[in-house]
Design a protein around this motif. Structure first.
Motif, PDB file in Angstrom:
ATOM      1  N   TYR A  85     -11.478  22.368   9.318  1.00 39.01           N
ATOM      2  CA  TYR A  85     -11.428  21.233   8.397  1.00 39.01           C
ATOM      3  C   TYR A  85     -12.105  20.003   9.003  1.00 39.01           C
ATOM      4  N   LYS A 142     -15.750  20.331   8.513  1.00 42.27           N
ATOM      5  CA  LYS A 142     -16.107  20.079   7.113  1.00 42.27           C
ATOM      6  C   LYS A 142     -16.100  18.586   6.807  1.00 42.27           C
ATOM      7  N   SER A 192     -19.034  16.985   8.472  1.00 37.38           N
ATOM      8  CA  SER A 192     -20.250  17.411   7.789  1.00 37.38           C
ATOM      9  C   SER A 192     -20.434  16.643   6.484  1.00 37.38           C
ATOM     10  N   ASP A 219     -19.250  28.182   5.798  1.00 45.52           N
ATOM     11  CA  ASP A 219     -18.060  27.495   5.302  1.00 45.52           C
ATOM     12  C   ASP A 219     -18.125  25.980   5.441  1.00 45.52           C
ATOM     13  N   ILE A 220     -19.268  25.458   5.889  1.00 45.59           N
ATOM     14  CA  ILE A 220     -19.444  24.006   5.947  1.00 45.59           C
ATOM     15  C   ILE A 220     -20.759  23.652   5.265  1.00 45.59           C
TER      16      ILE A 220
END
Length: 293
Positions: free
Chosen positions: A67, A70, A73, A269-270
């Motif tokens: 997380y 993310k 990012s 996933d990012i």
């Protein structure tokens, strides 16, 4: 919680050390320790298990790292959204297998940095296994590795299919008598795809006992092979472009062992930062690839 706290947390997670994180973040260790404790207090979880030698992410810490990446990012994406492409800035950490470093990277650096002078490309080399691990553990933004890639957490972009050959010294004109004497090979460490191809080829020839000389640089392998220390496996294009003047013989491989595909991988996933988006576009366009070769 703020983005700086998250960067500190990520630095500790990557380095497995408060001391190294302090050096990387240009601050003192006590500040790093205090910020991590504040994060743990705010989240009401333990992010790290402390030992006498290093700190290790807890299961909750591993989840939070995803997380954190993310969030950072997205924060970078917002900044980039309102930046003109010619003012793009930041650091891209890219991993490469040694042969890609020799064949592709110089051209990419030249073209990419000319167009985006504010972006720093930080390249490092390693085996495909090591580079995949570094991408999964957020140590690298992307990496050039050998296909196939089966990990569902990774996206892969095909870069190039290469023809492979066994490389020997110029004095070894054929490979027909290898089994008569102890076979010597010159290779990278375990996890290298070229080494795997050579060992598989030897096995197919009924040769199971051989002596390895392990080196960690491409130039070192070329020098040792040229000196007659042993044989190796490398891309034909690499030898043709960079080592055609050396005292080497090339023996083409056949069948499934004869080709190797290089891909560029990154986590899925990012959100991709714009810097990495622009970098990947250099390989999505055949014309650019040709110019960078």
């Amino acid at each position: 919680m703020n983005t700086n706290d998250l960067k500190i947390f990520e630095s500790v997670a990557v380095n497995a050390s408060f001391t190294k994180a302090a050096e990387e973040m240009f601050t003192v260790q006590s500040n790093i320790t205090a910020r991590i404790k504040n994060l743990e207090s705010e989240l009401k979880i333990e992010l790290f298990t402390r030992t006498s030698r290093k700190v290790i992410l807890t299961e909750e810490g591993k989840i939070f790292l995803t997380y954190s990446r993310k969030i950072n990012s997205l924060a970078n994406e917002v900044k980039e959204l309102f930046s003109a492409p010619d003012r793009l800035s930041g650091i891209l950490n890219i991993g490469c297998i040694e042969t890609t470093m020799a064949l592709k990277v110089p051209g990419v650096i030249n073209h990419f940095t000319n167009q985006y002078p504010g972006v720093t490309l930080n390249f490092s080399t390693g085996t495909s296994i090591k580079l995949i691990s570094d991408v999964l553990n957020f140590k690298l933004d992307a990496a050039f590795v050998v296909a196939p890639i089966f990990n569902p957490e990774l996206s892969s972009l095909v870069i190039k299919e290469e023809k492979l050959s066994i490389i020997s010294s110029v004095n070894q004109r054929d490979l027909g008598h290898l089994g008569i004497q102890p076979v010597k090979i010159v290779v990278f460490d375990q996890g290298c795809s070229y080494r795997q191809r050579l060992e598989t080829w030897l096995s197919n020839q009924g040769i199971f006992n051989y002596q390895c000389t392990i080196l960690n640089t491409l130039e070192g392998i070329i020098n040792f092979v040229e000196a007659g220390v042993g044989i190796t496996v490398l891309p034909e294009e690499l030898i043709r472009k960079h080592y055609d003047h050396r005292q080497l013989n090339s023996h083409p491989l056949e069948g499934d062992l004869s080709t190797l595909t290089t891909v560029l991988i990154n986590r899925i996933d990012i959100a991709l930062p714009k810097t990495l988006q622009m970098f990947k576009r250099y390989f999505e366009n055949d014309a650019v690839i040709a110019n960078a070769s």
